[in-house]
Design a protein around this motif. Sequence first.
Motif, PDB file in Angstrom:
ATOM      1  N   VAL A 128       0.591  -0.887  -0.247  1.00  0.00           N
ATOM      2  CA  VAL A 128       0.014  -0.272  -0.224  1.00  0.00           C
ATOM      3  C   VAL A 128       1.322   1.121   0.084  1.00  0.00           C
ATOM      4  CG1 VAL A 128      -2.210   1.725   1.479  1.00  0.00           C
ATOM      5  CG2 VAL A 128      -1.756  -1.090   1.186  1.00  0.00           C
ATOM      6  N   LEU A 129       0.219   2.169  -0.767  1.00  0.00           N
ATOM      7  CA  LEU A 129       1.177   3.618  -0.908  1.00  0.00           C
ATOM      8  C   LEU A 129       1.550   4.369   0.719  1.00  0.00           C
ATOM      9  CD1 LEU A 129       0.909   5.157  -4.407  1.00  0.00           C
ATOM     10  CD2 LEU A 129       2.881   2.868  -3.516  1.00  0.00           C
ATOM     11  N   PRO A 130       2.935   4.575   0.935  1.00  0.00           N
ATOM     12  CA  PRO A 130       2.913   5.007   2.278  1.00  0.00           C
ATOM     13  C   PRO A 130       1.924   6.239   2.293  1.00  0.00           C
ATOM     14  CG  PRO A 130       4.424   5.776   1.017  1.00  0.00           C
ATOM     15  CD  PRO A 130       3.127   4.384  -0.131  1.00  0.00           C
ATOM     16  N   THR A 131       1.330   7.012   1.272  1.00  0.00           N
ATOM     17  CA  THR A 131       0.439   7.815   1.796  1.00  0.00           C
ATOM     18  C   THR A 131      -0.674   7.865   1.119  1.00  0.00           C
ATOM     19  OG1 THR A 131       1.463   9.365   0.298  1.00  0.00           O
ATOM     20  CG2 THR A 131       2.386   9.882   2.452  1.00  0.00           C
ATOM     21  N   ARG A 132      -2.203   8.647   1.454  1.00  0.00           N
ATOM     22  CA  ARG A 132      -2.957   8.695   0.734  1.00  0.00           C
ATOM     23  C   ARG A 132      -3.258   9.767  -0.576  1.00  0.00           C
ATOM     24  NH1 ARG A 132      -7.791   7.004   4.079  1.00  0.00           N
ATOM     25  NH2 ARG A 132      -6.286   6.356   6.437  1.00  0.00           N
ATOM     26  N   ASP A 133      -3.987   9.837  -1.935  1.00  0.00           N
ATOM     27  CA  ASP A 133      -4.429  10.234  -2.716  1.00  0.00           C
ATOM     28  C   ASP A 133      -4.457  11.248  -2.318  1.00  0.00           C
ATOM     29  OD1 ASP A 133      -6.762   9.354  -3.168  1.00  0.00           O
ATOM     30  OD2 ASP A 133      -6.738   8.495  -5.050  1.00  0.00           O
ATOM     31  N   GLN A 134      -5.387  11.840  -3.472  1.00  0.00           N
ATOM     32  CA  GLN A 134      -5.279  13.438  -3.992  1.00  0.00           C
ATOM     33  C   GLN A 134      -6.836  13.297  -3.246  1.00  0.00           C
ATOM     34  OE1 GLN A 134      -4.509  12.057  -6.857  1.00  0.00           O
ATOM     35  NE2 GLN A 134      -6.595  12.099  -7.293  1.00  0.00           N
ATOM     36  N   CYS A 135      -7.615  12.338  -3.150  1.00  0.00           N
ATOM     37  CA  CYS A 135      -8.779  12.127  -2.856  1.00  0.00           C
ATOM     38  C   CYS A 135      -8.875  11.671  -1.736  1.00  0.00           C
ATOM     39  CB  CYS A 135      -9.387  11.601  -3.535  1.00  0.00           C
ATOM     40  SG  CYS A 135      -9.880  12.154  -5.367  1.00  0.00           S
ATOM     41  N   GLY A 136      -7.808  11.386  -0.835  1.00  0.00           N
ATOM     42  CA  GLY A 136      -8.052  10.734   0.397  1.00  0.00           C
ATOM     43  C   GLY A 136      -8.348   8.951   0.392  1.00  0.00           C
ATOM     44  N   ARG A 137      -7.913   8.959  -0.672  1.00  0.00           N
ATOM     45  CA  ARG A 137      -8.096   7.168  -0.464  1.00  0.00           C
ATOM     46  C   ARG A 137      -7.179   6.550  -0.575  1.00  0.00           C
ATOM     47  NH1 ARG A 137     -10.790   7.506  -6.692  1.00  0.00           N
ATOM     48  NH2 ARG A 137      -8.837   8.433  -7.448  1.00  0.00           N
ATOM     49  N   ARG A 138      -7.021   5.422  -0.469  1.00  0.00           N
ATOM     50  CA  ARG A 138      -6.125   4.492   0.549  1.00  0.00           C
ATOM     51  C   ARG A 138      -5.926   3.910  -0.904  1.00  0.00           C
ATOM     52  NH1 ARG A 138      -2.383   4.373   3.801  1.00  0.00           N
ATOM     53  NH2 ARG A 138      -2.930   3.948   6.086  1.00  0.00           N
ATOM     54  N   VAL A 139      -4.134   3.934  -1.570  1.00  0.00           N
ATOM     55  CA  VAL A 139      -3.790   3.053  -3.059  1.00  0.00           C
ATOM     56  C   VAL A 139      -2.980   1.778  -2.780  1.00  0.00           C
ATOM     57  CG1 VAL A 139      -3.163   3.748  -4.933  1.00  0.00           C
ATOM     58  CG2 VAL A 139      -3.886   5.627  -3.728  1.00  0.00           C
ATOM     59  N   GLY A 179     -12.691   5.243   0.300  1.00  0.00           N
ATOM     60  CA  GLY A 179     -12.491   4.141  -0.211  1.00  0.00           C
ATOM     61  C   GLY A 179     -11.216   4.362  -0.698  1.00  0.00           C
ATOM     62  N   ALA A 180     -10.365   3.112  -1.223  1.00  0.00           N
ATOM     63  CA  ALA A 180      -9.708   3.072  -1.991  1.00  0.00           C
ATOM     64  C   ALA A 180      -9.360   2.292  -3.341  1.00  0.00           C
ATOM     65  CB  ALA A 180      -9.136   1.576  -0.775  1.00  0.00           C
ATOM     66  N   VAL A 181      -8.448   2.438  -4.046  1.00  0.00           N
ATOM     67  CA  VAL A 181      -8.213   2.024  -5.553  1.00  0.00           C
ATOM     68  C   VAL A 181      -6.794   1.155  -5.195  1.00  0.00           C
ATOM     69  CG1 VAL A 181      -8.881   4.840  -6.248  1.00  0.00           C
ATOM     70  CG2 VAL A 181      -6.805   4.111  -5.548  1.00  0.00           C
ATOM     71  N   VAL A 182      -7.099   0.320  -6.827  1.00  0.00           N
ATOM     72  CA  VAL A 182      -6.463  -0.552  -6.234  1.00  0.00           C
ATOM     73  C   VAL A 182      -5.214  -0.457  -8.181  1.00  0.00           C
ATOM     74  CG1 VAL A 182      -5.755  -2.957  -6.533  1.00  0.00           C
ATOM     75  CG2 VAL A 182      -7.817  -2.024  -5.692  1.00  0.00           C
ATOM     76  N   ILE A 183      -3.851  -0.691  -8.204  1.00  0.00           N
ATOM     77  CA  ILE A 183      -2.870  -0.307  -8.448  1.00  0.00           C
ATOM     78  C   ILE A 183      -3.024  -2.044  -8.958  1.00  0.00           C
ATOM     79  CG2 ILE A 183      -0.833   0.525 -10.170  1.00  0.00           C
ATOM     80  CD1 ILE A 183      -1.323   2.821  -8.553  1.00  0.00           C
ATOM     81  N   ILE A 217     -14.659   0.339  -3.001  1.00  0.00           N
ATOM     82  CA  ILE A 217     -13.408   0.365  -3.875  1.00  0.00           C
ATOM     83  C   ILE A 217     -13.928   1.393  -5.428  1.00  0.00           C
ATOM     84  CG2 ILE A 217     -12.189  -0.656  -5.629  1.00  0.00           C
ATOM     85  CD1 ILE A 217     -12.245  -2.029  -2.897  1.00  0.00           C
ATOM     86  N   LYS A 218     -13.108   2.704  -5.424  1.00  0.00           N
ATOM     87  CA  LYS A 218     -13.322   3.760  -6.651  1.00  0.00           C
ATOM     88  C   LYS A 218     -12.276   4.062  -7.336  1.00  0.00           C
ATOM     89  CE  LYS A 218     -15.304   6.873  -5.090  1.00  0.00           C
ATOM     90  NZ  LYS A 218     -16.617   6.615  -4.938  1.00  0.00           N
ATOM     91  N   GLY A 219     -11.454   2.483  -7.997  1.00  0.00           N
ATOM     92  CA  GLY A 219     -10.621   2.220  -9.272  1.00  0.00           C
ATOM     93  C   GLY A 219     -10.077   1.326  -9.107  1.00  0.00           C
ATOM     94  N   LEU A 220     -10.264   0.637 -10.617  1.00  0.00           N
ATOM     95  CA  LEU A 220      -9.051  -0.724 -10.720  1.00  0.00           C
ATOM     96  C   LEU A 220      -8.547   0.432 -11.956  1.00  0.00           C
ATOM     97  CD1 LEU A 220     -11.253  -3.273 -10.070  1.00  0.00           C
ATOM     98  CD2 LEU A 220     -10.142  -2.408  -8.425  1.00  0.00           C
ATOM     99  N   TYR A 221      -6.500   0.459 -11.533  1.00  0.00           N
ATOM    100  CA  TYR A 221      -6.186   0.414 -12.551  1.00  0.00           C
ATOM    101  C   TYR A 221      -5.074  -0.550 -12.971  1.00  0.00           C
ATOM    102  CZ  TYR A 221      -7.839   5.090 -11.210  1.00  0.00           C
ATOM    103  OH  TYR A 221      -9.390   5.867 -10.391  1.00  0.00           O
TER     104      TYR A 221
END
Length: 307
Positions: A128-139, A179-183, A217-221
């Motif tokens: 998991v990336l150490p910080t959240r993205d610009q929308c506050g989501r876990r990556v 929420g969260a997004v997944v790469i 789950i807001k995005g699967l990239y």
Amino acid sequence: MVVSQHMLTELEKLPGVQLGDFLLQFELDEPRESVREIARRELREIPEIVEPAVEELKRLLSEDTDMHVPLNNEAWLIRFLRPCKFYPESAYDLIKRYYGFKVKHHKHYDGLTPSKETNVFNENVLTVLPTRDQCGRRVLVLELGKKWKHNKCSLDEVFKGCVLFLEAAMLEPESQICGAVVIFDMDGLSMQQVMQFTPPFAKRIVDWLQECIPLRIKGLYIINQPYVFNMVFQLFKPFLKEKLRSRIIFMGNDRELLHKHISPKCLPDCYGGTLTIPKVTGPQWLELLLMCDQEFIAINSFGYKKK
């Protein structure tokens, strides 16, 4: 001593792993004001809706004699109400699906704790990336190409690692709201790796993501995917409903497209980003998760009563 009402177990202090100047920890504080605003706008999170919703969900659960749940833990109830926008019947249905899935796939869930699943983290294909993205989501980042030694780490282990990460994210109020997004970084995916994917595995993953995760789950990239990845996606396609399908974006090597969805400020340089905090490795996350082993044991103690 209760360090946080968001955890079921009592810890002396909040778990944290110091990585140079950066303290890696689960974020169990109450949401920042900007995130509370998202909750009000997107999730109807205002006292006059929240309070009756909590009471009604508690009533629905208290009448369900098949299930053992922490009824009097308000933070636990809110964990399921948030993704359902505080509609108590929807939250009750989600809880039934969440625990029903655990029963159906009990061979993966029975006794699932970080201490029993060290391999997937040590193989370093999941982080998991150490910080959240610009929308506050876990990556969450899965590297299932050249880094993945499929004969050392099975897809079932990858699934269980994802379950542990997302159960941990469910403890965090800001993750419950944003929420969260997944790469999926598929760089170097080989034909032998493609052969590891089966229709039952694909169906289990899609059912879990679509129906059973109490997390938005807001995005699967999908990035860096070679041509053979199409064969993998064909397995998943029949099970996808429109809402989840619309959140899957194939990005290839197009970094501009990735940056439209996740700000470069939140991404490491391997994805064209400018994040200066070093990428957190699987073993470093494992160190943090192991501190929460008791919490996972508590999470596993609830659900449908054994017949």
